[in-house]
Design an enzyme around this catalytic site. Structure first.
Site: not given
Length: 209
Positions: A143, A139, A147
């Protein structure tokens, strides 16, 4: 009287220190955790900010001057970079966990938390903790990568729209300006989130169950 540059640096130091102070309560934060958080924040912020450079000009320079034809301009838009950063934090988390609990205490926690120390519960505890240990770097890395990579894709789609003609160029300029302004927030926010997760994981490593 401090000049503007010194005031900005002091403001950044105080901001990061305040964030660490609110999360880390397991010793002297200024010994390692706060400096590490500041390093992570500035490093990720600068890598994210590479997205502000004009990619067509930089691509021409890299291809014709440095002969780098497979060069990715934004480091954090490459999953290898974000996983390297996340794994570095992951190893720090394990090291701090062993340092605060001892090797025996860390192994005991793997097999006896959170469901209890009954030997019949050891497999469930180990599986639960392994899932947690695997999910943290995944994660943490994905993440940031997701993005930044998505931001690059949107810019590329807008440039393709601009290549369709005058009308497409006008729409691309308007949408590109709005996305560029929003992307400034994303660049800073993702660096902040990566820093905060780093502090949270290190703080969690000091907790005893």
């Amino acid at each position: 009287m401090p000049n503007r540059r010194q005031a900005f640096v002091e403001l950044a130091f105080e901001f990061v220190d305040d964030q660490v102070k609110g999360i880390f309560h397991h010793g002297d934060r200024n010994r390692f955790v706060a400096p590490a958080a500041l390093t992570v924040f500035v490093w990720v912020l600068l890598m994210n900010a590479m997205d502000f450079l004009p990619v067509d000009i930089m691509g021409w320079v890299l291809a014709n001057v440095f002969h780098a034809h497979e060069f990715r301009l934004v480091p954090t838009a490459d999953v290898n970079t974000t996983f390297a950063l996340a794994l570095s934090v992951w190893f720090l988390m394990i090291w701090f966990s062993i340092a605060s609990k001892g090797l025996g205490g860390w192994i005991h926690e793997l097999f006896c938390a959170p469901f209890g120390s009954n030997p019949l519960l050891w497999p469930a505890n180990l599986l639960f903790n392994l899932i947690e240990y695997v999910s943290k770097p995944l994660s943490h890395a994905l993440r940031l990568f997701g993005n930044m990579y998505a931001g690059e894709i949107i810019f590329l789609l807008l440039w393709l729209l601009a290549a369709t003609g005058i009308f497409g160029s006008i729409i691309a300029v308007v949408l590109g300006l709005g996305w560029a302004i929003f992307h400034i927030l994303i660049v800073v926010l993702q660096a902040y989130i990566f820093m905060m997760l780093t502090v949270v994981y290190i703080s969690m490593a000091h907790e005893h169950h």
